[in-house]
Design a protein around this motif. Structure first.
Motif: not given
Length: 88
Positions: A1-28
């Motif tokens: 199954m092919a995947v798509m890699t995307v850069k995700l950027v998180y702001f404010a309390w979303v960033r605080e809860q996830i614990g990082k400001s950004d990441e590259s993620l392979d999406l199914p």
């Protein structure tokens, strides 16, 4: 199954809860819309689940343009997630 890699950027309390400001993620291939993305992220771990527990209020921008949750993510280079803006 092919995947798509995307850069995700998180702001404010979303960033605080996830614990990082950004990441590259392979999406199914099954992740086709913003709503699909939020559901997928919520399943990663408890930090993501907590940050996105009110996913209907999470605002999203694809390639720096605000979009709705039913927007397809195909062709996205960067997806930003942030809480609703508050006035002051």
């Amino acid at each position: 199954m092919a995947v798509m890699t995307v850069k995700l950027v998180y702001f404010a309390w979303v960033r605080e809860q996830i614990g990082k400001s950004d990441e590259s993620l392979d999406l199914p291939q099954t992740v086709k819309t913003v709503s699909d993305l939020l559901s997928h992220l919520s399943g990663i771990d408890e930090n993501y689940a907590h940050a996105l527990r009110f996913s209907d209020v999470i605002r999203v921008a694809i390639n720096q343009e605000h979009v709705e949750h039913d927007t397809p993510i195909a062709g996205a280079h960067e997806i930003a997630l942030f809480p609703p803006m508050t006035g002051g």
